[in-house]
Design an enzyme around this catalytic site. Structure first.
Site, PDB file in Angstrom:
ATOM      1  N   THR A 157       0.899  -1.151   0.000  1.00 38.68           N
ATOM      2  CA  THR A 157       0.000   0.000   0.000  1.00 38.68           C
ATOM      3  C   THR A 157       0.938   1.201   0.000  1.00 38.68           C
ATOM      4  O   THR A 157       2.045   1.125   0.565  1.00 38.68           O
ATOM      5  CB  THR A 157      -0.910   0.050   1.253  1.00 38.68           C
ATOM      6  OG1 THR A 157      -0.076   0.138   2.405  1.00 38.68           O
ATOM      7  CG2 THR A 157      -1.796  -1.185   1.369  1.00 38.68           C
ATOM      8  N   HIS A 158       0.567   2.278  -0.641  1.00 39.85           N
ATOM      9  CA  HIS A 158       1.443   3.455  -0.782  1.00 39.85           C
ATOM     10  C   HIS A 158       2.796   3.081  -1.400  1.00 39.85           C
ATOM     11  O   HIS A 158       3.796   3.734  -1.118  1.00 39.85           O
ATOM     12  CB  HIS A 158       1.677   4.146   0.575  1.00 39.85           C
ATOM     13  CG  HIS A 158       0.432   4.335   1.377  1.00 39.85           C
ATOM     14  ND1 HIS A 158      -0.391   5.441   1.236  1.00 39.85           N
ATOM     15  CD2 HIS A 158      -0.167   3.539   2.300  1.00 39.85           C
ATOM     16  CE1 HIS A 158      -1.428   5.317   2.063  1.00 39.85           C
ATOM     17  NE2 HIS A 158      -1.323   4.176   2.709  1.00 39.85           N
ATOM     18  N   SER A 279      17.386  -0.682 -26.722  1.00 43.72           N
ATOM     19  CA  SER A 279      17.617   0.757 -26.826  1.00 43.72           C
ATOM     20  C   SER A 279      18.552   1.019 -27.987  1.00 43.72           C
ATOM     21  O   SER A 279      19.452   0.225 -28.260  1.00 43.72           O
ATOM     22  CB  SER A 279      18.228   1.264 -25.520  1.00 43.72           C
ATOM     23  OG  SER A 279      18.998   2.421 -25.756  1.00 43.72           O
ATOM     24  N   LYS A 285      19.968  -2.537 -22.535  1.00 43.48           N
ATOM     25  CA  LYS A 285      18.549  -2.324 -22.206  1.00 43.48           C
ATOM     26  C   LYS A 285      17.626  -3.405 -22.771  1.00 43.48           C
ATOM     27  O   LYS A 285      17.837  -3.929 -23.844  1.00 43.48           O
ATOM     28  CB  LYS A 285      18.084  -0.957 -22.732  1.00 43.48           C
ATOM     29  CG  LYS A 285      18.697   0.236 -22.036  1.00 43.48           C
ATOM     30  CD  LYS A 285      18.414   0.264 -20.544  1.00 43.48           C
ATOM     31  CE  LYS A 285      17.016   0.724 -20.221  1.00 43.48           C
ATOM     32  NZ  LYS A 285      16.804   2.135 -20.497  1.00 43.48           N
ATOM     33  N   GLU A 292       4.336  -0.227 -21.454  1.00 43.07           N
ATOM     34  CA  GLU A 292       4.367   1.244 -21.410  1.00 43.07           C
ATOM     35  C   GLU A 292       3.396   1.852 -22.411  1.00 43.07           C
ATOM     36  O   GLU A 292       2.686   2.819 -22.109  1.00 43.07           O
ATOM     37  CB  GLU A 292       5.785   1.743 -21.703  1.00 43.07           C
ATOM     38  CG  GLU A 292       6.778   1.422 -20.588  1.00 43.07           C
ATOM     39  CD  GLU A 292       8.210   1.688 -21.026  1.00 43.07           C
ATOM     40  OE1 GLU A 292       8.495   2.802 -21.493  1.00 43.07           O
ATOM     41  OE2 GLU A 292       9.036   0.772 -20.914  1.00 43.07           O
TER      42      GLU A 292
END
Ligand code: ARG
Length: 465
Positions: A157-158, A279, A285, A292
């Site tokens: 949570t948070h 990348s 990468k 996304e």
């Protein structure tokens, strides 16, 4: 400039080229062609049955419409943008094929009820497609949940470590969301699947048509009850865009979880090479672009919902050309949601949970603190005081660089005399998880029964198809 419009009668000069380009919709509403032809076939059959047009004319029109469908399916027929929209383009081709008698098809019909009908048929197809994809997605979640039933990870949570949960429980949370989405679309279908044909331009028609016959032919459940509402109603598109927006909220949330899990900070899953991208600059990468982009595309779909609400809010009765602006948002939303559902289903199927990393992560972060408080409650300490004691124990552990399970009984007793040896059972994370046995909880049996429930109830129609 062109002066051969089908509605040219009352005009003395041809349409201005700028207006023609500005107002055409053929460049996107061609996507309605199969619905438009299906509608015309049903309308034509009804006109013959009611004696409104002759049988011969009906036969000619029917044959030509079927040919046009084939021409369009195969790509043989290129539609000329001068025809404004798909309805005019098909009618023009029909007249080209059978001569002036083709013009009889439009008897007792306006483009206003025609486009409203096409759009409902299109939305109905779209709902079917998206519901099928939702079920593929739920099936992928359920499969991963079952396969990895024993993995435990920190629940947050948070974005802070909160309590340990099964990985499956986390996945099954999304199954609930997507099941609600599926139900919303099923419910919207009740209002989509009503036939407006016969409403004419706005007031109906003087011809003795049989609306119910056409509705049945086209698989509608009912006919609309007010012609003015029927030609200007696009509420059903709004409803579907709202349901799509929630699907995107849910997809985007899972995409975000996936991105976090895949990050170097967490490293709780691995994504397959084929479903990640490199990348152009940094050779090491391996990026989760599918997730996304899904997160990013949510904005487009919300935008389409707002766009349509804005088109509708100030419209005077009844049909206004503004309504042509309903199509691009709808078409793009269906394509976008469909694409994201397909992408995320692949990613869910392909993701590999890293069990050891999850276990490591679960050992950190004092996830058993609530259970320690509950332990004291069972020993007779009121919850508030127990909460405070557990908090002090955690703070002590942090200061001393220890986890709760590293503490000795003497250290614990300093905080409360009720601590005894049996507290160490409570500090076993897996045990705490499994003790959450009730419906909807994260214990092994509870999650397995949720999985079985979802499999039996949420995928049902999907299996029948
Ligand atoms: N292309 C128009 C639309 O999408 C079809 C209906 C046009 N009707 C009219 N009276 N201009 O809404």
């Amino acid at each position: 400039m062109t002066n051969d419009k089908l509605w040219q009668g009352r005009f003395s000069s041809p349409m201005n080229q700028t207006l023609e380009t500005f107002s055409e919709s053929l460049s996107f509403d061609w996507q309605l062609y199969s619905d438009d032809i299906a509608q015309s076939l049903a309308h034509c059959e009804m006109l013959v049955k009611q004696g409104i047009i002759s049988e011969d004319t009906g036969h000619e029109i029917t044959r030509a419409l079927r040919e046009i469908k084939e021409e369009l399916d195969s790509g043989a027929l290129k539609l000329d943008p001068k025809w404004e929209d798909i309805h005019m383009a098909i009618e023009a081709r029909l007249i080209e094929k059978v001569g002036a008698s083709g013009g009889a098809l439009h008897t007792a019909r306006s483009r206003n009820d025609q486009v409203a009908t096409d759009l409902r048929l299109y939305v109905r197809r779209g709902i079917g497609e998206i519901r099928g994809l939702l079920k593929d997605l739920m099936a992928a979640f359920i499969d991963q949940a079952r396969r990895h039933i024993d993995l435990i990870l920190p629940g947050l949570t948070h974005l802070q470590h909160a309590q340990a949960v099964r990985f499956s429980h986390h996945l099954m949370a999304y199954v609930e969301m997507f099941h609600r989405d599926d139900e919303r679309l099923r419910d919207a279908l009740k209002r989509v699947n009503v036939c407006p044909l016969g409403s004419g331009a706005l007031s109906g028609t003087t011809f003795p048509i049989d609306r119910e016959f056409v509705a049945r032919k086209l698989g509608f459940d009912d006919v609309t009850r007010n012609s003015m509402d029927a030609v200007s109603d696009r509420d059903f598109v709004v409803e579907v865009l709202a349901a799509f927006s929630l699907i995107m909220v849910h997809l985007s949330r899972f995409a975000e979880d996936m991105i976090i899990w895949n990050s170097l900070y967490a490293r709780l899953i691995e994504l397959p090479d084929a479903l990640t991208t490199g990348s152009s600059m940094m050779p090491q990468k391996k990026n989760p672009d599918g997730a996304e982009l899904t997160r990013g595309k949510a904005g487009r779909v919300f935008g389409h919902l707002i766009a349509l609400l804005t088109v509708l809010k100030g419209l005077p009765m009844t049909y206004n050309r503004d309504l042509q602006e309903d199509k691009e948002p709808l078409f793009d939303a269906i394509n976008t949601v469909g694409g994201c559902l397909r992408m995320m289903t692949l990613l869910i199927k392909g993701m590999k949970p890293l069990g050891e990393r999850m276990e490591e992560a679960t050992r950190l972060g004092y996830l058993q603190a609530t259970d320690v408080a509950d332990y004291l409650v069972r020993k007779g300490v009121p919850f508030r005081s127990a909460h405070e004691v557990a908090g002090k124990v955690v703070s002590y552990a942090i200061k001393n660089g220890k986890e709760l399970s590293d503490l000795e009984i003497e250290e614990l007793k300093r905080f409360n005399a009720s601590f005894e040896e049996d507290v160490f059972k409570v500090l076993i994370v897996e045990r705490g998880v499994d003790q959450r046995r009730g419906t909807g909880m994260t214990g092994r049996e509870a999650v397995l029964s949720h999985i079985a429930y979802a499999e039996a109830n949420y995928l049902k129609e999907y299996k029948e198809v």
